[in-house]
Scaffold this active site. Structure first.
Site, PDB file in Angstrom:
ATOM      1  N   ARG A   1       0.776  -1.110  -0.215  1.00  0.00           N
ATOM      2  CA  ARG A   1      -0.055   0.029  -0.058  1.00  0.00           C
ATOM      3  C   ARG A   1       1.061   1.428   0.046  1.00  0.00           C
ATOM      4  NH1 ARG A   1      -3.139  -3.234   3.482  1.00  0.00           N
ATOM      5  NH2 ARG A   1      -2.042  -2.281   5.524  1.00  0.00           N
TER       6      ARG A   1
ATOM      7  N   ASP B   1      30.243  -0.988  -4.560  1.00  0.00           N
ATOM      8  CA  ASP B   1      30.031  -0.037  -3.376  1.00  0.00           C
ATOM      9  C   ASP B   1      31.081  -0.570  -2.346  1.00  0.00           C
ATOM     10  OD1 ASP B   1      29.049   2.145  -2.028  1.00  0.00           O
ATOM     11  OD2 ASP B   1      27.759   0.768  -0.911  1.00  0.00           O
TER      12      ASP B   1
END
Length: 389
Positions: free
Chosen positions: A233, A279
């Site tokens: 949601r 990274d």
């Protein structure tokens, strides 16, 4: 520059206008640092005796890493010339033939000074991995998703700050949070200047990331890390990264930053768009101990990625060849895994001459052994690591 002829029992090839595929066996010939021929089977006898005959493993394009904070004990943002020499000359050990040194969050003036210092020393670097420019990861990030970045220095991307950072022409990639004030205008400015913009360290909604892509953003920095994720949601950065064909999700595949099944999800949801990155922090390639990231201490444990004192992940100790191997081990097919560390990042950064084995491309190559670790690496057709076979 000398010619080069390599034969391999297995070879990744990217012919113009056709998908990447594996040839078993195959050969590649280069002249003056540029590939002039790549084909299946044994080379014609007229080409002479191969300089290298690779009986096992895989001949692949040289790996391209768009996010390297440091390596071999050196943090790129404040490394001296000797430190840059070490990183550039030793990254070929990991199969990397081109990279973006990455400067994390600092005051704009400090980053600008680091860029000027890098500009001045680049002409004096030894043969080794190509420096494609600089990736600025910050300071235009969300303090809610700062990760290992120093929140004191986070700021909005004001026009004056952008102008200061773009002055040297070295900046090729900028990671920012699109929800910051002025970020969409900044994305447009950076894009017009030829800089690739990546959404990262962001608390943005999926709609805000879509707006960033509308403005020109084309990448997402280390998907699922330091960003809003997948909620049924309340979709966030990760959702838009997976569903938006304009965005290339960067993935740290050390199997610590992202679980194997989630990494598989990324590859399945974003076919042809995934960019494997390390990274890597200064602790990469080093024994356990205390190192630096952006001028602050990090600890490299015996197992797992480096950490800040509070336990926050602080970059990685990952090699890009290991990232490719990890992808294959979790079930990603070889071509897709190699593409994610070669052709896809090269194209994203605007270097279609890199990351592929095809006529006209630079002769940047890596021989990956059966364990997918680099055995021999060539840049511009020159052997810069290993002896071949």
């Amino acid at each position: 520059m000398a010619s080069l002829l390599i034969t391999a029992s297995s070879m990744i090839i990217t012919p113009a206008g056709t998908p990447t595929r594996v040839l078993s066996p195959g050969y590649v010939r280069a002249e003056n640092g540029v590939i002039v021929e790549a084909g299946e089977g044994r080379p014609p006898a007229a080409l002479g005796t191969p300089d290298h005959d690779l009986p096992t493993g895989l001949l692949a394009p040289g790996l391209v890493d768009l996010q390297v904070n440091g390596f071999f004990g050196h943090d790129m943002v404040d490394a001296d010339e000797a430190g840059w020499h070490t990183v550039v000359s030793r990254l070929p050990e990991t199969g990397v033939t081109a990279f973006l040194p990455t400067f994390i969050t600092a005051p704009v003036a400090t980053q600008a000074a680091a860029l000027r210092r890098a500009r001045d020393l680049l002409p004096n670097l030894p043969d080794g991995t190509r420096v494609l420019g600089v990736h600025l990861e910050g300071p235009f990030l969300s303090d809610k998703r700062k990760g290992a970045h120093n929140a004191v220095h986070l700021t909005d991307p004001e026009p004056g700050a952008l102008a200061t950072l773009l002055e040297t022409g070295l900046v090729k990639l900028v990671t920012l949070a699109p929800e910051r004030n002025g970020a969409l205008d900044a994305i447009r400015t950076l894009t017009e200047a030829g800089v690739v913009v990546s959404v990262g360290h962001s608390d943005a909604t999926a709609d805000q990331v879509a707006a960033a892509a509308d403005a020109g953003a084309r990448k997402v920095t280390h998907i699922f890390n330091a960003q809003t994720g997948v909620h049924h949601r309340d979709p966030g950065v990760a959702v838009q990264a997976l569903i938006d064909d304009r965005l290339s999700p960067g993935l740290i595949l050390d199997l610590h930053h992202v679980a194997p099944k989630v990494a598989e999800l990324v590859f399945r949801a974003a076919p042809g768009r995934v960019v494997l990155v390390t990274d890597a922090a200064s602790s990469a390639g080093m024994p356990p101990g205390t190192y630096e990231l952006g001028g602050e201490p990090i600890t490299m444990p015996a197992e797992g990625p480096p950490l800040r004192a509070d336990g926050t992940l602080a970059g990685s100790g990952l090699r890009l060849d290991d990232a490719v191997g990890n992808a294959i081990r979790i079930g990603i097919d070889t071509v897709t895994a190699v593409d994610a560390a070669t052709r896809v990042p090269a194209d994203l950064i605007g270097r279609p001459d890199l990351g592929r084995i095809a006529p006209g491309a630079a002769a940047d190559l890596v021989w990956l052994g059966p364990d997918h670790r680099a055995r021999t690496t060539w840049v511009n057709g020159q052997n810069v690591f290993g002896g071949g076979s």
